[in-house]
Scaffold this motif. Structure first.
Motif, PDB file in Angstrom:
ATOM      1  N   GLY A   1       5.923  -1.960   0.282  1.00 24.89           N
ATOM      2  CA  GLY A   1       6.753  -3.111   0.609  1.00 24.89           C
ATOM      3  C   GLY A   1       7.703  -3.482  -0.519  1.00 24.89           C
TER       4      GLY A   1
ATOM      5  N   VAL B   1       9.623   6.902  -6.998  1.00 20.26           N
ATOM      6  CA  VAL B   1       8.360   7.630  -7.181  1.00 20.26           C
ATOM      7  C   VAL B   1       7.512   7.412  -5.945  1.00 20.26           C
TER       8      VAL B   1
ATOM      9  N   ARG C   1       4.338  11.238  -7.576  1.00 25.88           N
ATOM     10  CA  ARG C   1       3.510  10.321  -8.373  1.00 25.88           C
ATOM     11  C   ARG C   1       2.994  10.961  -9.654  1.00 25.88           C
TER      12      ARG C   1
ATOM     13  N   ASP D   1       5.970 -12.842 -11.295  1.00 27.88           N
ATOM     14  CA  ASP D   1       5.035 -13.500 -10.369  1.00 27.88           C
ATOM     15  C   ASP D   1       5.820 -14.224  -9.288  1.00 27.88           C
TER      16      ASP D   1
ATOM     17  N   GLY E   1      -2.892   2.716   0.572  1.00 33.93           N
ATOM     18  CA  GLY E   1      -1.526   3.106   0.189  1.00 33.93           C
ATOM     19  C   GLY E   1      -0.806   3.895   1.255  1.00 33.93           C
TER      20      GLY E   1
HETATM   21  N1  NAP Z   1       3.489 -10.171  -8.858  1.00 35.47           N
HETATM   22  C1  NAP Z   1       3.695 -10.594  -7.627  1.00 35.47           C
HETATM   23  O1  NAP Z   1       4.062 -11.734  -7.380  1.00 35.47           O
HETATM   24  C2  NAP Z   1       3.490  -9.638  -6.504  1.00 35.47           C
HETATM   25  C3  NAP Z   1       4.110  -9.837  -5.271  1.00 35.47           C
HETATM   26  C4  NAP Z   1       3.989  -8.862  -4.289  1.00 35.47           C
HETATM   27  C5  NAP Z   1       3.215  -7.736  -4.532  1.00 35.47           C
HETATM   28  N2  NAP Z   1       2.573  -7.626  -5.718  1.00 35.47           N
HETATM   29  C6  NAP Z   1       1.766  -6.456  -6.021  1.00 35.47           C
HETATM   30  O2  NAP Z   1       2.625  -5.323  -5.965  1.00 35.47           O
HETATM   31  C7  NAP Z   1       1.898  -4.198  -5.518  1.00 35.47           C
HETATM   32  C8  NAP Z   1       2.607  -3.601  -4.296  1.00 35.47           C
HETATM   33  O3  NAP Z   1       2.506  -4.516  -3.223  1.00 35.47           O
HETATM   34  P1  NAP Z   1       3.020  -4.089  -1.775  1.00 35.47           P
HETATM   35  O4  NAP Z   1       2.774  -5.248  -0.892  1.00 35.47           O
HETATM   36  O5  NAP Z   1       4.370  -3.495  -1.908  1.00 35.47           O
HETATM   37  O6  NAP Z   1       1.952  -2.939  -1.427  1.00 35.47           O
HETATM   38  P2  NAP Z   1       2.138  -1.625  -0.569  1.00 35.47           P
HETATM   39  O7  NAP Z   1       3.092  -1.880   0.550  1.00 35.47           O
HETATM   40  O8  NAP Z   1       0.794  -1.092  -0.269  1.00 35.47           O
HETATM   41  O9  NAP Z   1       2.847  -0.628  -1.570  1.00 35.47           O
HETATM   42  C9  NAP Z   1       2.179  -0.033  -2.639  1.00 35.47           C
HETATM   43  C10 NAP Z   1       2.651   1.409  -2.762  1.00 35.47           C
HETATM   44  O10 NAP Z   1       2.150   1.927  -3.990  1.00 35.47           O
HETATM   45  C11 NAP Z   1       1.879   3.315  -3.854  1.00 35.47           C
HETATM   46  N3  NAP Z   1       0.473   3.537  -4.192  1.00 35.47           N
HETATM   47  C12 NAP Z   1      -0.620   3.257  -3.460  1.00 35.47           C
HETATM   48  N4  NAP Z   1      -1.745   3.589  -4.094  1.00 35.47           N
HETATM   49  C13 NAP Z   1      -1.357   4.099  -5.277  1.00 35.47           C
HETATM   50  C14 NAP Z   1      -2.071   4.623  -6.389  1.00 35.47           C
HETATM   51  N5  NAP Z   1      -3.390   4.706  -6.414  1.00 35.47           N
HETATM   52  N6  NAP Z   1      -1.352   5.047  -7.440  1.00 35.47           N
HETATM   53  C15 NAP Z   1      -0.007   4.955  -7.441  1.00 35.47           C
HETATM   54  N7  NAP Z   1       0.722   4.485  -6.400  1.00 35.47           N
HETATM   55  C16 NAP Z   1       0.047   4.059  -5.344  1.00 35.47           C
HETATM   56  C17 NAP Z   1       2.183   3.667  -2.400  1.00 35.47           C
HETATM   57  O11 NAP Z   1       3.541   4.087  -2.359  1.00 35.47           O
HETATM   58  P3  NAP Z   1       3.950   5.654  -2.480  1.00 35.47           P
HETATM   59  O12 NAP Z   1       3.061   6.381  -1.539  1.00 35.47           O
HETATM   60  O13 NAP Z   1       5.383   5.670  -2.115  1.00 35.47           O
HETATM   61  O14 NAP Z   1       3.678   6.053  -3.894  1.00 35.47           O
HETATM   62  C18 NAP Z   1       2.084   2.346  -1.702  1.00 35.47           C
HETATM   63  O15 NAP Z   1       2.814   2.343  -0.495  1.00 35.47           O
HETATM   64  C19 NAP Z   1       0.476  -4.706  -5.231  1.00 35.47           C
HETATM   65  O16 NAP Z   1      -0.334  -4.480  -6.344  1.00 35.47           O
HETATM   66  C20 NAP Z   1       0.676  -6.183  -5.012  1.00 35.47           C
HETATM   67  O17 NAP Z   1      -0.503  -6.919  -5.273  1.00 35.47           O
HETATM   68  C21 NAP Z   1       2.692  -8.546  -6.692  1.00 35.47           C
END
Ligand code: NAP
Length: 330
Positions: free
Chosen positions: A161, A180, A201, A271, A318
């Motif tokens: 996302g 990536v 990756r 954040d 993922g």
């Molecule tokens: N700081 C904040 O305010 C904030 C806000 C939103 C989200 N976040 C954090 O940001 C991260 C992503 O959130 P999201 O909602 O975008 O999640 P998401 O849709 O699941 O995207 C994460 C992506 O990371 C990759 N991935 C998954 N497992 C992995 C692993 N073991 N090693 C490396 N890459 C991996 C995959 O993409 P590929 O297959 O393309 O590699 C996956 O689609 C989460 O940790 C979430 O908690 C933080």
């Protein structure tokens, strides 16, 4: 409407169980705004909530959903009247306050913003927390000096996302994007979003034994943490920055001070949850205006209350691509 449908997560002896149930408006917590939720969206954090991660949700039974776009039904706030379209993301919504995977929420007015002019409710949820976070990362990198002529920008977790919106936004703003991904079959998708180059990756994880790596990136949006994060710091060009927002690979990383004291680089935290409402509003307005992304529908996987549970299982490993948008009327 006194009752409504919601995804309910219950803590049982067999673990955390999910089902779609009928709930009563009267059971919602006190708050200034009762909102008819039209759309929500699926974020990684919702999956953590739905599986009982105590860092996200402690009170069960619980309805996750950290994002809401809907219409005000009742308001005791001067800022909103019944019929107003609003967005609410972050704060305690969907954590220990019943969230957007239910057709009604009741929340403090201080968590909500008028729907920004230029976005409809569905578009707002194609962005949601992930889109806002991607934009916050880009804004923080630009505030730290990132420019399109400063070198390619790396986006990790690129099909996710946050990652997919970051790729689109950076490409729109004229950056050369290196994406990536762990999904070899999604390189074409990432190129269609605007990535100039796609790498695996494993390549982003290599180099952990070296104190510094060749100066490559003019900026990095990192959504994964772990080895990928610090190896990406080691590849930043002199004076460049990495915005860290996620932990899907690992919350911890091994680091030395060398990139910081030899290359003048910056590690920036992002954040979206407790960010003050006024700051959130500024970023929403950008996403509805100068940063408005054409073709956001290409990111959407349409979901309903009946299908979101399956998507929760996929995002946990993922396996989601782009943004799951939950239509609460479907
Ligand atoms: N700081 C904040 O305010 C904030 C806000 C939103 C989200 N976040 C954090 O940001 C991260 C992503 O959130 P999201 O909602 O975008 O999640 P998401 O849709 O699941 O995207 C994460 C992506 O990371 C990759 N991935 C998954 N497992 C992995 C692993 N073991 N090693 C490396 N890459 C991996 C995959 O993409 P590929 O297959 O393309 O590699 C996956 O689609 C989460 O940790 C979430 O908690 C933080």
């Amino acid at each position: 409407m006194t009752d409504f449908r919601a995804l309910l997560v219950e803590k049982t002896e067999a673990g955390f169980q999910r089902s779609v149930v009928t709930r009563q408006v009267a059971d919602l917590p006190a708050g200034d705004l009762l909102i008819d939720v039209r759309y929500s969206s699926l974020n990684f954090k919702d999956a953590l909530s739905a599986t009982g991660n105590p860092g996200v949700s402690r009170n069960f039974p619980h309805t996750p959903g950290i994002d809401v776009a809907g219409v005000v039904v009742e308001s005791s706030s001067e800022r909103f009247a019944p019929g107003d379209s609003v967005v609410a993301i972050g704060f305690d919504l969907g954590m220990n306050t019943p969230g957007g995977f239910g057709q009604r929420v009741r929340i403090p007015a201080g968590w909500a913003l008028p729907l920004p002019e230029g976005l409809d409710l569905r578009e707002a949820m194609r962005l949601g927390t992930a889109g806002l976070t991607a934009a916050l990362c880009v804004q923080k990198l630009e505030d730290a000096g990132m420019t399109p002529d400063g070198g390619p920008v790396l986006v990790t977790g690129a099909t996710g996302g946050v990652g997919s919106v970051a790729v689109m936004l950076l490409a729109k703003l004229g950056y050369r994007v290196t994406a990536v991904t762990g999904k070899p079959d999604q390189h074409g998708f990432l190129q269609s979003l605007g990535a100039a180059e796609v790498i695996a990756r494993e390549e982003a994880r290599t180099g952990s034994d070296k104190p510094l790596l060749p100066e490559t990136w003019g900026g990095v949006v990192d959504t994964v943490g772990g080895e990928t994060l610090f190896n990406s710091v080691k590849r930043l060009r002199y004076g460049a920055s990495l915005a860290a927002c996620g932990l899907v690979e690992a919350p911890q990383f091994a680091a030395t001070v060398l990139p910081f004291i030899l290359r003048n680089v910056n590690l920036l935290g992002v954040d979206s949850v407790e960010l003050p409402l006024a700051e959130k509003a500024k970023v929403w307005d950008k996403l509805a205006g100068p940063w408005k992304l054409d073709g956001l529908d290409a990111l959407e996987e349409p979901l309903s209350l009946d299908t979101v549970s399956d998507a929760i299982d996929r995002i946990l490993v993922g396996a989601m691509v782009g943004r799951g948008v939950v239509d609460l009327s479907a």
